[in-house]
Design an enzyme around this catalytic site. Structure first.
Site, short mmCIF file in Angstrom:
data_model
loop_
_atom_site.label_atom_id
_atom_site.label_comp_id
_atom_site.label_asym_id
_atom_site.label_seq_id
_atom_site.Cartn_x
_atom_site.Cartn_y
_atom_site.Cartn_z
N CYS A 1 51.80 25.15 4.05
CA CYS A 1 50.66 26.07 4.09
C CYS A 1 50.41 26.70 2.72
CB CYS A 1 50.93 27.15 5.13
SG CYS A 1 52.50 27.96 4.86
N LYS B 1 59.26 28.58 21.18
CA LYS B 1 58.74 27.22 21.35
C LYS B 1 58.54 26.57 19.98
CE LYS B 1 54.66 25.22 21.82
NZ LYS B 1 55.00 23.87 21.35
N GLU C 1 40.74 23.47 5.63
CA GLU C 1 42.15 23.10 5.39
C GLU C 1 42.38 21.64 5.78
OE1 GLU C 1 45.24 24.68 8.00
OE2 GLU C 1 46.49 25.05 6.25
N GLU D 1 50.76 33.99 11.29
CA GLU D 1 50.84 33.31 9.98
C GLU D 1 50.04 32.03 10.13
OE1 GLU D 1 52.16 34.42 7.29
OE2 GLU D 1 53.24 36.14 8.10
P1 NAD Z 1 49.10 24.45 15.70
O1 NAD Z 1 48.37 25.73 15.72
O2 NAD Z 1 48.45 23.25 16.27
O3 NAD Z 1 50.48 24.58 16.47
C1 NAD Z 1 51.45 25.55 16.15
C2 NAD Z 1 52.26 25.87 17.38
O4 NAD Z 1 51.41 26.49 18.33
C3 NAD Z 1 52.86 24.64 18.06
O5 NAD Z 1 54.14 24.96 18.54
C4 NAD Z 1 51.89 24.41 19.20
O6 NAD Z 1 52.44 23.73 20.29
C5 NAD Z 1 51.52 25.84 19.59
N1 NAD Z 1 50.27 25.97 20.31
C6 NAD Z 1 49.21 25.13 20.33
N2 NAD Z 1 48.24 25.62 21.14
C7 NAD Z 1 48.70 26.79 21.64
C8 NAD Z 1 48.15 27.77 22.52
N3 NAD Z 1 46.95 27.63 23.07
N4 NAD Z 1 48.87 28.86 22.79
C9 NAD Z 1 50.09 29.04 22.23
N5 NAD Z 1 50.67 28.14 21.41
C10 NAD Z 1 49.98 27.03 21.11
O7 NAD Z 1 49.53 24.21 14.20
P2 NAD Z 1 50.31 22.97 13.61
O8 NAD Z 1 49.34 21.82 13.52
O9 NAD Z 1 51.58 22.79 14.33
O10 NAD Z 1 50.67 23.49 12.15
C11 NAD Z 1 49.82 23.37 11.07
C12 NAD Z 1 49.15 24.68 10.76
O11 NAD Z 1 50.10 25.70 10.57
C13 NAD Z 1 48.35 24.65 9.48
O12 NAD Z 1 47.12 25.31 9.68
C14 NAD Z 1 49.20 25.44 8.50
O13 NAD Z 1 48.52 26.04 7.44
C15 NAD Z 1 49.81 26.44 9.40
N6 NAD Z 1 51.02 27.01 8.82
C16 NAD Z 1 50.98 28.30 8.38
C17 NAD Z 1 52.11 28.86 7.81
C18 NAD Z 1 52.11 30.28 7.30
O14 NAD Z 1 53.18 30.79 7.04
N7 NAD Z 1 50.98 30.92 7.17
C19 NAD Z 1 53.28 28.10 7.70
C20 NAD Z 1 53.28 26.79 8.16
C21 NAD Z 1 52.14 26.26 8.73
#
Ligand code: NAD
Length: 480
Positions: free
Chosen positions: A282, A173, A384, A248
């Site tokens: 990130c 997804k 963050e 991650e």
């Molecule tokens: P998010 O957690 O809102 O969403 C990430 C993904 O999870 C999306 O596809 C979303 O639809 C899905 N999701 C949301 N709720 C869910 C649930 N209850 N169950 C399963 N899946 C669910 O994050 P975002 O806003 O898309 O991304 C930003 C965040 O990602 C920031 O915190 C950033 O630091 C982090 N990030 C981390 C890395 C890393 O490698 N550590 C890399 C990129 C981004």
């Protein structure tokens, strides 16, 4: 208007609900395509297809799997222009960045793991002349892969490719905020001859599709990249099911500038590490700690260098920053800038929303913000923000700066600038961080372990680490 489709069992299909979610171009603030509002039913179909495909894909010889992955890599390269354009419209990032980083890296992910799988071997441990152990690594089954919006195709492929390379099948997804390039990848997979069901892509909301994937009893392994809060929710669901889990998550990365650094290099690299991709990486360094005796000179040069970070239409190559990915995220960043002021922060530069003239006047743009005069433990310095916002803080001793740097709940990446080798090693070893960059930033060797400590995640991606995660070990001991 383009209607994105799910990719299930090798076919592009509409969601069962026949409902769609608006997909915005953040640079104009307008809806430009529609995303399937999928649900559990679509996930169930995808899992059935993936289970069926696993029977053959898991025993397909590695060289054959490799060939298909390399073909996909080639096709991504061939479609670089179209994919980069799609990524820019969907995410708001500058086109030059999508062209030079996001899409080439997506292609590289296929090449890296597509060739890596040819070198991934079982281990053996001989017990002198009494017995021989060998450890088989076998694919696990259907892997669930969930990715965020900041580096859409880059991070989506970083997960799905190692999973598929070792013989798993995948239900994936992408973020509902940036689904377009995953959709285009599905078309490329068909063209490359990836067998039906090996990769299934279900679009939609996290609370519907994401949670259906994480809770599905026939998905024994989950790889997730996204926010720490979402990671917590996923961990709660998967722990009692004993699923294998890689997380991650978020970061609040420190950037430490010692007085004995190469100032020119430290300033230029710090500006890049602060604001690239609108600060929506990130790994961006959002808390800059500067040794007191160079604080003023660093600040002056940093402010001057930031003037080059022109914000505007992501299709105009002179702009270094594009639009913020969504209205919701744009509001969140502006709220944090407001909070910084309430906490006593002084905005040295930027931090306001921008309305460029012309086609982007209704887009979501924010000037890079540089803030000083905040304590290390205030909310602005602990939470963050994930936008073009950095704080500058002076320090006097190594001990003090380590306290500041390690004070957050996160531990993803850290930067440090010094020309003193002993200091670099000493401080790097004491930083609570999965990754430390010395005198550089985002210099990536895909063979190295990638991931964070504390609330920044669990497990490591990259290199053979990823193959190990996506396989199950079985030790066989033969007594002579
Ligand atoms: P998010 O957690 O809102 O969403 C990430 C993904 O999870 C999306 O596809 C979303 O639809 C899905 N999701 C949301 N709720 C869910 C649930 N209850 N169950 C399963 N899946 C669910 O994050 P975002 O806003 O898309 O991304 C930003 C965040 O990602 C920031 O915190 C950033 O630091 C982090 N990030 C981390 C890395 C890393 O490698 N550590 C890399 C990129 C981004």
């Amino acid at each position: 208007m383009v209607k994105i489709k799910n990719f299930i069992n090798g076919e592009l299909v509409a969601p069962e609900s026949n409902e769609y979610i608006d997909n915005y171009d953040p640079s104009t603030g307008t809806v430009y395509s529609l995303i399937p509002d999928s649900d559990e039913r679509d996930v169930n179909f995808a899992v059935e297809a993936a289970k069926k495909a696993f029977r053959t894909w898991s025993v397909t010889p590695a060289p054959h799997r490799s060939k298909i992955l390399l073909k996909i890599s080639e096709l991504i390269e061939k479609n670089l222009e179209a994919l980069a354009k799609a990524e820019t419209i969907d995410n708001g990032k500058p086109l030059w960045l999508a062209k030079s980083v996001d899409i080439p890296r997506a292609s590289e992910n296929f090449r890296f793991y597509g060739t890596g799988i040819l070198h991934f071997a079982s281990e053996s441990h001989a017990m002198e002349d009494s017995a021989l152990n060998y450890t088989l690594r076998t694919p696990i089954g259907v892997a669930g892969c969930i990715s965020p919006w900041n580096l859409p195709l880059y991070l989506f492929t970083w997960k799905i490719v190692p999973a598929i390379a070792v013989g798993n099948t995948v239900v994936a997804k992408p973020s509902e905020i940036t689904p377009m390039t995953a959709f285009l990848l599905a078309e490329i997979c068909i063209e490359a001859g990836l067998p039906p069901g090996v990769l299934n892509i279900v679009h939609g909301y996290g609370h519907k599709v994401g949670s259906a994937i994480t809770a599905h009893p026939d998905i024994p392994i989950i790889s997730f990249t996204g926010g720490t809060k979402t990671g917590e929710t996923i961990a709660k669901t998967t722990a009692p099911m004993f699923k294998k889990l890689s997380l991650e998550l978020g970061g609040k990365n420190p950037n430490i500038v010692f007085a004995d650094c190469d100032l020119y290099k430290a300033v230029r690299t710090s500006v890049r590490a602060s604001f690239t991709n609108q600060g929506e990486i990130c790994l961006c360094g959002s808390r800059i700690f500067i040794e007191k005796n160079i604080y003023e000179i660093f600040k002056e040069k940093f402010l001057k260098e930031t003037e080059k970070m022109i914000v505007g239409d992501p299709f105009d190559d002179k702009n270094k920053l594009g639009a913020i990915v969504s209205k919701q995220h744009y509001d969140k960043i502006l709220q944090y800038i407001h909070l910084a002021k309430e906490e006593g922060g002084m905005i040295l530069k930027g931090g306001k929303s921008i309305h460029p003239e012309g086609r982007c006047s209704n887009g979501w743009f924010i000037e890079p913000a540089i803030i000083e005069n905040l304590p290390f433990d205030c909310r602005t310095n602990q939470e963050e923000i994930f936008g073009p916002v950095v704080t500058l803080t002076p320090f006097e001793t190594e001990e003090e700066v380590l306290l500041y740097a390690n004070s957050t709940k996160y531990g993803l990446a850290a930067l440090l600038f010094t020309e003193n080798l002993n200091k670099a090693h000493r401080v790097a070893a004491k930083l609570q961080s999965g990754i430390v960059w010395v005198n550089c930033w985002l210099l990536r060797d895909l063979r190295t372990p990638f991931g964070g400590v504390k609330r920044s995640g669990m497990g490591r991606e990259g290199g053979f680490e990823a193959f190990k995660f996506f396989t199950e070990e079985k030790n066989i001991c033969i007594k002579f």
